[in-house]
Scaffold this active site. Structure first.
Site, PDB file in Angstrom:
ATOM      1  CG  ASP A 125      -4.398  -9.071  -4.006  1.00  0.00           C
ATOM      2  OD1 ASP A 125      -4.600  -7.842  -4.071  1.00  0.00           O
ATOM      3  OD2 ASP A 125      -3.527  -9.637  -4.680  1.00  0.00           O
ATOM      4  CG  HIS A 126      -5.357  -3.677  -1.157  1.00  0.00           C
ATOM      5  ND1 HIS A 126      -4.029  -3.989  -1.162  1.00  0.00           N
ATOM      6  CD2 HIS A 126      -5.454  -2.491  -1.796  1.00  0.00           C
ATOM      7  CE1 HIS A 126      -3.348  -3.036  -1.779  1.00  0.00           C
ATOM      8  NE2 HIS A 126      -4.190  -2.104  -2.174  1.00  0.00           N
ATOM      9  CD  GLU A 158       2.374   2.261  -5.334  1.00  0.00           C
ATOM     10  OE1 GLU A 158       1.710   2.628  -4.356  1.00  0.00           O
ATOM     11  OE2 GLU A 158       3.217   1.358  -5.277  1.00  0.00           O
ATOM     12  CG  HIS A 166      -1.406  -5.920  -5.385  1.00  0.00           C
ATOM     13  ND1 HIS A 166      -2.252  -6.514  -4.493  1.00  0.00           N
ATOM     14  CD2 HIS A 166      -0.611  -5.103  -4.651  1.00  0.00           C
ATOM     15  CE1 HIS A 166      -1.975  -6.085  -3.272  1.00  0.00           C
ATOM     16  NE2 HIS A 166      -0.985  -5.232  -3.336  1.00  0.00           N
ATOM     17  CG  ASP A 209       5.111  -4.206  -2.048  1.00  0.00           C
ATOM     18  OD1 ASP A 209       4.581  -4.667  -1.022  1.00  0.00           O
ATOM     19  OD2 ASP A 209       4.925  -3.034  -2.438  1.00  0.00           O
ATOM     20  NE  ARG A 239       4.527  -7.592  20.500  1.00  0.00           N
ATOM     21  CZ  ARG A 239       5.393  -7.500  19.515  1.00  0.00           C
ATOM     22  NH1 ARG A 239       5.753  -6.334  19.055  1.00  0.00           N
ATOM     23  NH2 ARG A 239       5.901  -8.581  18.999  1.00  0.00           N
TER      24      ARG A 239
HETATM   25  C1  BG6 Z   1       0.451  -2.711  -1.163  1.00  0.00           C
HETATM   26  C2  BG6 Z   1       1.939  -2.567  -1.299  1.00  0.00           C
HETATM   27  O1  BG6 Z   1       0.079  -4.059  -1.142  1.00  0.00           O
HETATM   28  O2  BG6 Z   1      -0.175  -2.070  -2.269  1.00  0.00           O
HETATM   29  C3  BG6 Z   1       2.334  -1.108  -1.386  1.00  0.00           C
HETATM   30  O3  BG6 Z   1       2.572  -3.165  -0.183  1.00  0.00           O
HETATM   31  C4  BG6 Z   1       1.579  -0.432  -2.497  1.00  0.00           C
HETATM   32  O4  BG6 Z   1       3.730  -0.953  -1.572  1.00  0.00           O
HETATM   33  C5  BG6 Z   1       0.095  -0.687  -2.356  1.00  0.00           C
HETATM   34  O5  BG6 Z   1       1.831   0.965  -2.399  1.00  0.00           O
HETATM   35  C6  BG6 Z   1      -0.646  -0.162  -3.559  1.00  0.00           C
HETATM   36  O6  BG6 Z   1      -2.019  -0.230  -3.293  1.00  0.00           O
HETATM   37  P1  BG6 Z   1      -3.016   0.789  -3.974  1.00  0.00           P
HETATM   38  O7  BG6 Z   1      -4.366   0.324  -3.541  1.00  0.00           O
HETATM   39  O8  BG6 Z   1      -2.660   2.151  -3.508  1.00  0.00           O
HETATM   40  O9  BG6 Z   1      -2.778   0.627  -5.457  1.00  0.00           O
END
Ligand code: BG6
Length: 523
Positions: free
Chosen positions: A197-198, A236, A260, A255, A61
């Site tokens: 999904d990273h 975390e 994950h 989340d 935007r």
């Molecule tokens: C994200 C979540 O998908 O993954 C976050 O939304 C989380 O809340 C993060 O902190 C964790 O990713 P990584 O790669 O740091 O383990």
């Protein structure tokens, strides 16, 4: 093979460059783009993994010209780049960056995008292959794809391909995920959708399959006969930072778990696929997700634990309670910690609990999968000073430590039989050096070559939501009465320890693990 020849092998075998293509980033003004996507593209460019016929169009935007977008990239890459910058690569990359401002719901923006794509195609020879990256708020995913469809920008005809990468969260429950799947599938076909999904971009996660299936010694013992239970921790230390608005609506369960953590479970538990073809791997993952025993409402009360952090105990660290974080409701009932016990109903895993826990503001940033094997029979040690045998634990360290360790008992030197726990460890950095990866390189590159193995299919996403649906239902109906129930900097609420204690077990990481003589040895 020596360490150096292994290292050479990995640099030689990095793969072919992506196809000629244009990547269109919706939401190009946001954090994901500057922190992850651009640095990942830059790393791919530096590794010669982008086609020479490649370009990026950022769409958002914010009013900005292409020149300003390029300047912004120049600044951002200095801050967020993960490899050494090289002037030639930077200039090459910058010449391929374009920007257009537009409202995601405005058909005129898509007509303009079509014109810009035509121009970029001509200038860079991208062969009309496009992929669209949804780096926007989730409410825009379906409307953007509908607009792309209406503008004729997604047909996958003949020689050209058109793909869509959808970020998480993919829905906020089973119904909304199903609806999003339906909405997308009205416009594009399943094989054009890359649900990201990273976690699957992490080398240590991809290595789970290599470790299990490229080595003959583990698979025979990877089952209920030898494995006592599995513990997955995704811990975390950060709180919710600036994401209070999103997080307070989402919570840790949504989340982290259906995406994950279930990825980690499915890779750990799946059967060997018949090949590494995308659907062969995903079929096996999907079977595991469908085999997870559904929790009844009563099970939720005993198998799932939620927590929310309060103020930290340590006055030097001064960690504020979740309810005092920016954009969080001061009376919030949202969880920042989850622990669960799951069972997988199949021959391999019947009776083997999978314990998982994840949360914010825990004592360490640490993700691991710990596979605890059954103890050896004690009978031989009956007449020795050894009081008990420790189980062998195989730990897949996902992050920030990257490696694998196996703990076993060894004789403590001396004239009497005493045992100590020792570790056999492999660290990625010792063999492969450290990688400059953001975690997105492999996923972007896979999309550019049409390999969907590491992306989620519609059925997998829905199966993931089905697993957590009963927990969401019960937790929504029953407001937690004890929140906040763990101090920032602790390993979650005591109920998480009790979850394992009831089964005669405990969380591995709550102890210190060193190769010291086992406490079990008699003095
Ligand atoms: C994200 C979540 O998908 O993954 C976050 O939304 C989380 O809340 C993060 O902190 C964790 O990713 P990584 O790669 O740091 O383990």
């Amino acid at each position: 093979m020596s360490v150096s020849s292994l290292a050479e092998m990995t640099t030689e075998s990095v793969g072919r460059p992506g196809d000629p293509c244009v990547m269109v980033i919706f939401g190009a003004g946001g954090d994901l783009t500057r922190r992850k996507l651009m640095p990942a593209l830059y790393n791919l460019a530096a590794a010669n993994l982008l086609s020479r016929e490649f370009a990026v169009i950022g769409l958002a935007r914010e009013a900005m010209t292409t020149d300003q977008f390029r300047d912004k990239f120049r600044q951002d890459i200095k801050e967020f780049g993960t490899c050494a910058l090289n002037d030639d690569v930077t200039e090459w990359f910058i010449r391929r960056l374009y920007y257009m401002a537009g409202e995601f719901g405005d058909p005129k923006a898509y007509a303009q995008l079509r014109d810009l794509l035509d121009k970029v195609n001509k200038d860079h020879g991208c062969r009309e292959n496009y992929f669209y990256y949804m780096a926007t708020a989730p409410t825009f995913f379906a409307p953007i794809v509908q607009q792309l469809g209406a503008a004729g920008l997604v047909p996958n005809d003949g020689e050209q391909w058109r793909r869509i990468i959808v970020e998480k969260p993919f829905g906020r429950d089973l119904d909304s995920a199903r609806k999003l799947n339906r909405d997308l599938l009205q416009v594009v076909r399943e094989k054009q959708i890359y649900r990201i999904d990273h976690y699957l971009g992490k080398e240590t996660v991809q290595n789970i399959l290599a470790f299990r299936f490229a080595n003959g010694i583990f698979e025979p013992i990877w089952n209920r006969r030898y494995i006592d239970h599995v513990q997955i921790t995704v811990a975390e230390t950060v709180g919710v930072e600036q994401r209070g608005g999103y997080y307070d609506q989402s919570g840790t369960l949504r989340d982290m778990v259906p995406n994950h953590i279930l990825q980690l479970i499915s890779l750990t538990a799946m059967e060997p696929p018949i090949s590494f073809q995308a659907d062969a791997v995903r079929d096996e993952q999907s079977k595991i997700l469908h085999a997870i025993q559904p929790l009844s409402s009563e099970d939720v009360l005993t198998h799932a634990v939620r927590g929310q952090y309060g103020d930290g105990h340590d006055p030097e660290k001064r960690m504020a309670a979740y309810r005092s974080e920016p954009s969080v409701n001061p009376d919030s009932a949202t969880e920042t910690f989850v622990a669960m016990k799951l069972h997988i109903d199949n021959w391999r895993w019947a009776g083997v609990p999978f314990y998982l826990r994840t949360g914010k503001r825990l004592p360490q940033r640490h993700t691991e999968i710990a596979i605890q094997f059954r103890r050896a029979p004690f009978v031989l040690f009956r007449d020795t000073p050894v009081e008990s045998l420790s189980p062998n634990i195989l730990v897949l360290h996902i992050q920030p430590e990257e490696g694998i360790s196996l703990s076993f008992g060894a004789k403590f030197p001396g004239p009497i039989m005493r045992l100590g726990n020792v570790d056999m460890s492999f660290a990625y950095s010792d063999y492969f050096g450290s990688s400059p990866s953001t975690g997105y390189e492999r996923l972007l590159h896979d999309c550019m070559i049409g390999d969907a193995t590491l992306f989620q299919r519609a059925d997998m996403v829905e199966a993931g939501w089905s697993v957590v649906a009963p927990v969401l239902d019960v937790w929504t109906a029953l407001r937690p009465r004890t929140f906040p129930n763990y101090p920032a900097g602790a390993w979650g609420p005591k109920e998480a320890d009790e979850l394992l204690a009831r089964d005669g077990r405990k969380w591995r990481l709550n102890d210190n693990h060193t190769a010291k003589p086992a406490a079990a040895a008699k003095s």
